[in-house]
Every structure is written in C-alpha cells, then in structure tokens.
Design a protein around this motif. Structure first.
Motif, PDB file in Angstrom:
ATOM      1  N   VAL A 165       0.868  -1.177   0.000  1.00 24.28           N
ATOM      2  CA  VAL A 165       0.000   0.000   0.000  1.00 24.28           C
ATOM      3  C   VAL A 165       0.901   1.221   0.000  1.00 24.28           C
ATOM      4  CG1 VAL A 165      -1.816   1.251   1.210  1.00 24.28           C
ATOM      5  CG2 VAL A 165      -1.714  -1.230   1.372  1.00 24.28           C
ATOM      6  N   TRP A 191       1.268  -5.449   3.798  1.00 30.52           N
ATOM      7  CA  TRP A 191       0.263  -6.056   4.669  1.00 30.52           C
ATOM      8  C   TRP A 191       0.049  -7.509   4.301  1.00 30.52           C
ATOM      9  CZ3 TRP A 191      -2.300  -4.056   8.815  1.00 30.52           C
ATOM     10  CH2 TRP A 191      -2.088  -2.700   9.085  1.00 30.52           C
ATOM     11  N   THR A 238      -2.924  -9.228   4.851  1.00 26.54           N
ATOM     12  CA  THR A 238      -4.250  -9.392   4.257  1.00 26.54           C
ATOM     13  C   THR A 238      -4.963  -8.051   4.157  1.00 26.54           C
ATOM     14  OG1 THR A 238      -5.490  -9.688   6.323  1.00 26.54           O
ATOM     15  CG2 THR A 238      -4.484 -11.676   5.357  1.00 26.54           C
ATOM     16  N   ARG A 239      -5.902  -7.973   3.260  1.00 26.31           N
ATOM     17  CA  ARG A 239      -6.718  -6.776   3.092  1.00 26.31           C
ATOM     18  C   ARG A 239      -7.599  -6.548   4.328  1.00 26.31           C
ATOM     19  NH1 ARG A 239      -8.462  -3.053  -1.009  1.00 26.31           N
ATOM     20  NH2 ARG A 239      -9.728  -1.638   0.232  1.00 26.31           N
ATOM     21  N   GLU A 240      -8.078  -7.627   4.933  1.00 22.07           N
ATOM     22  CA  GLU A 240      -8.914  -7.507   6.118  1.00 22.07           C
ATOM     23  C   GLU A 240      -8.165  -6.845   7.274  1.00 22.07           C
ATOM     24  OE1 GLU A 240     -10.439 -10.260   3.314  1.00 22.07           O
ATOM     25  OE2 GLU A 240      -8.538 -10.441   4.376  1.00 22.07           O
ATOM     26  N   GLN A 241      -6.895  -7.212   7.457  1.00 21.95           N
ATOM     27  CA  GLN A 241      -6.092  -6.596   8.521  1.00 21.95           C
ATOM     28  C   GLN A 241      -5.831  -5.125   8.224  1.00 21.95           C
ATOM     29  OE1 GLN A 241      -3.134  -9.696   8.181  1.00 21.95           O
ATOM     30  NE2 GLN A 241      -3.507 -10.324  10.301  1.00 21.95           N
ATOM     31  N   PHE A 242      -5.554  -4.811   6.964  1.00 20.60           N
ATOM     32  CA  PHE A 242      -5.362  -3.420   6.548  1.00 20.60           C
ATOM     33  C   PHE A 242      -6.629  -2.609   6.813  1.00 20.60           C
ATOM     34  CE2 PHE A 242      -6.085  -0.369   3.052  1.00 20.60           C
ATOM     35  CZ  PHE A 242      -5.085   0.545   3.336  1.00 20.60           C
ATOM     36  N   ASP A 243      -7.782  -3.136   6.408  1.00 21.35           N
ATOM     37  CA  ASP A 243      -9.048  -2.426   6.615  1.00 21.35           C
ATOM     38  C   ASP A 243      -9.352  -2.222   8.097  1.00 21.35           C
ATOM     39  OD1 ASP A 243      -9.451  -2.246   3.872  1.00 21.35           O
ATOM     40  OD2 ASP A 243     -10.779  -3.992   3.798  1.00 21.35           O
ATOM     41  N   ALA A 244      -9.086  -3.245   8.912  1.00 23.33           N
ATOM     42  CA  ALA A 244      -9.321  -3.135  10.355  1.00 23.33           C
ATOM     43  C   ALA A 244      -8.453  -2.044  10.961  1.00 23.33           C
ATOM     44  CB  ALA A 244      -9.061  -4.478  11.043  1.00 23.33           C
ATOM     45  N   GLY A 248      -7.284   0.525   9.367  1.00 22.59           N
ATOM     46  CA  GLY A 248      -7.773   1.799   8.835  1.00 22.59           C
ATOM     47  C   GLY A 248      -8.844   2.423   9.704  1.00 22.59           C
ATOM     48  N   GLU A 249      -9.661   1.596  10.343  1.00 21.71           N
ATOM     49  CA  GLU A 249     -10.696   2.107  11.234  1.00 21.71           C
ATOM     50  C   GLU A 249     -10.100   2.817  12.444  1.00 21.71           C
ATOM     51  OE1 GLU A 249     -13.448  -1.027  12.171  1.00 21.71           O
ATOM     52  OE2 GLU A 249     -13.776  -1.478  10.051  1.00 21.71           O
ATOM     53  N   GLU A 263      -6.052   8.785  -1.615  1.00 21.12           N
ATOM     54  CA  GLU A 263      -6.449   7.423  -1.957  1.00 21.12           C
ATOM     55  C   GLU A 263      -5.193   6.568  -2.101  1.00 21.12           C
ATOM     56  OE1 GLU A 263      -9.346   4.758  -2.176  1.00 21.12           O
ATOM     57  OE2 GLU A 263      -9.723   6.912  -1.995  1.00 21.12           O
TER      58      GLU A 263
END
Length: 90
Positions: free
Chosen positions: A5, A52, A54-60, A62-63, A78
């Motif tokens: 990213v 990263w 996984t994408r899920e860990q990155f998204d988590a 990000g919150e 972006e």
C-alpha cells in the motif's frame, strides 16, 4: 498473498508523521498483519509505503488510523495497492 500500500498524503511533515506514530503506538502500533512500514522523502512531502498480510487486517487498522489522521489534519489521499510478487527479507 501480501500486498503493498502506497500513500501520498498532501504536505506531510516529519512533525505530523512522528506525532501520528506516537498516537498510534498508544493504540497498538504496529498492528497485526503489518509486515513492513516505511516513511520516506522530503519533510513537507513525505510518503508512506506498507506491506500487509491481508486486506482484512489493513481495513481493520484503517478504522483506528483514520480518526488519528483526521485529528492531525492529515489527508492521506487514496492509497495505491499492488499485489506482492516476491519479498526478500535478509
């Protein structure tokens, strides 16, 4: 598969970056799934790249990250994402 990213925030200073990392450290930085983090460039136009798991860990993460960036007046823009083809860690 891991992915890269890249962030190109507008006018990121070393002072803003350092304070952001300090605030994130109080909330568990580095987070699970972050394999590598690097900040580079000229003061006032710093860039950030991360790898990263996984994408899920990155998204988590990000919150948790976005409210800190907002409080610091940082607009991350972006992110650009790339799948990792090969990673060599000595």
């Amino acid at each position: 598969m891991s992915f890269v990213v890249r962030f190109n925030p507008q006018s990121l200073t070393a002072e803003q970056y350092d304070e952001t990392i300090r605030r994130l450290s109080d909330r568990g930085f580095p987070p699970e799934g972050l394999e590598m983090h690097v900040c580079f460039g000229e003061d006032g136009s710093l860039l950030v790249s991360e790898i990263w798991s996984t994408r899920e860990q990155f998204d988590a993460f990000g919150e948790r990250l976005m409210p800190v960036l907002a409080a610091m007046g940082i607009s991350p823009g972006e992110p650009t994402m790339f799948e990792v083809h090969n990673l060599v860690v000595p």
